[in-house]
Enzyme design. Structure first.
Site, PDB file in Angstrom:
ATOM      1  N   ALA A   1       0.806  -1.214   0.000  1.00  0.00           N
ATOM      2  CA  ALA A   1       0.000   0.000   0.000  1.00  0.00           C
ATOM      3  C   ALA A   1       0.839   1.265   0.000  1.00  0.00           C
ATOM      4  CB  ALA A   1      -0.891   0.013   1.244  1.00  0.00           C
ATOM      5  N   CYS A   2       0.343   2.271  -0.709  1.00  0.00           N
ATOM      6  CA  CYS A   2       0.894   3.610  -0.582  1.00  0.00           C
ATOM      7  C   CYS A   2      -0.284   4.564  -0.488  1.00  0.00           C
ATOM      8  CB  CYS A   2       1.839   3.957  -1.736  1.00  0.00           C
ATOM      9  SG  CYS A   2       1.045   4.248  -3.315  1.00  0.00           S
ATOM     10  N   GLY A   3      -0.008   5.829  -0.322  1.00  0.00           N
ATOM     11  CA  GLY A   3      -1.081   6.796  -0.143  1.00  0.00           C
ATOM     12  C   GLY A   3      -2.120   6.747  -1.248  1.00  0.00           C
TER      13      GLY A   3
ATOM     14  N   THR B   1       4.234   2.073   2.201  1.00  0.00           N
ATOM     15  CA  THR B   1       5.238   3.121   1.997  1.00  0.00           C
ATOM     16  C   THR B   1       4.812   4.393   2.711  1.00  0.00           C
ATOM     17  OG1 THR B   1       4.140   3.904  -0.004  1.00  0.00           O
ATOM     18  CG2 THR B   1       5.854   2.217  -0.273  1.00  0.00           C
TER      19      THR B   1
END
Length: 95
Positions: A11-13, A60
């Site tokens: 996952a990232c934003g 992240t």
């Protein structure tokens, strides 16, 4: 160690750019270590709903909440610093 297929959420934003870099790295280290896993790219906002059935969340970004599965913060894959330590955390979490 079992041969069950693992599921890893990355996952990232926003779920796009940085997670692609991280997904590629995670897939490579899992393969190098003989860990059979499916890697799925998601937005961090989706993690809570997708954690069921997953074995690990690699993010992240700062985690907005707590999860029922192990988590690894993988900022090192973006910064380039301490990447091997993050590799080890991911591998250890899946063994």
């Amino acid at each position: 160690m079992s041969n069950d297929k693992k599921k890893v959420l990355v996952a990232c934003g926003a779920g796009i750019a940085t997670s692609t870099v991280v997904t590629n790295r995670v897939e490579r280290i899992l393969k190098e270590n003989g860990i059979n896993a499916e890697v799925e790219q998601i937005k961090i906002s989706e993690a809570k709903g997708k954690q069921k059935g997953a074995d690990l969340l690699v993010s992240t970004t700062i985690l907005p909440t707590t999860y029922d599965i192990p988590t690894v913060i993988a900022v090192s894959y973006i910064s380039g610093i301490n990447q091997e330590a993050t590799d080890k955390k991911i591998i250890d979490a899946l063994k």
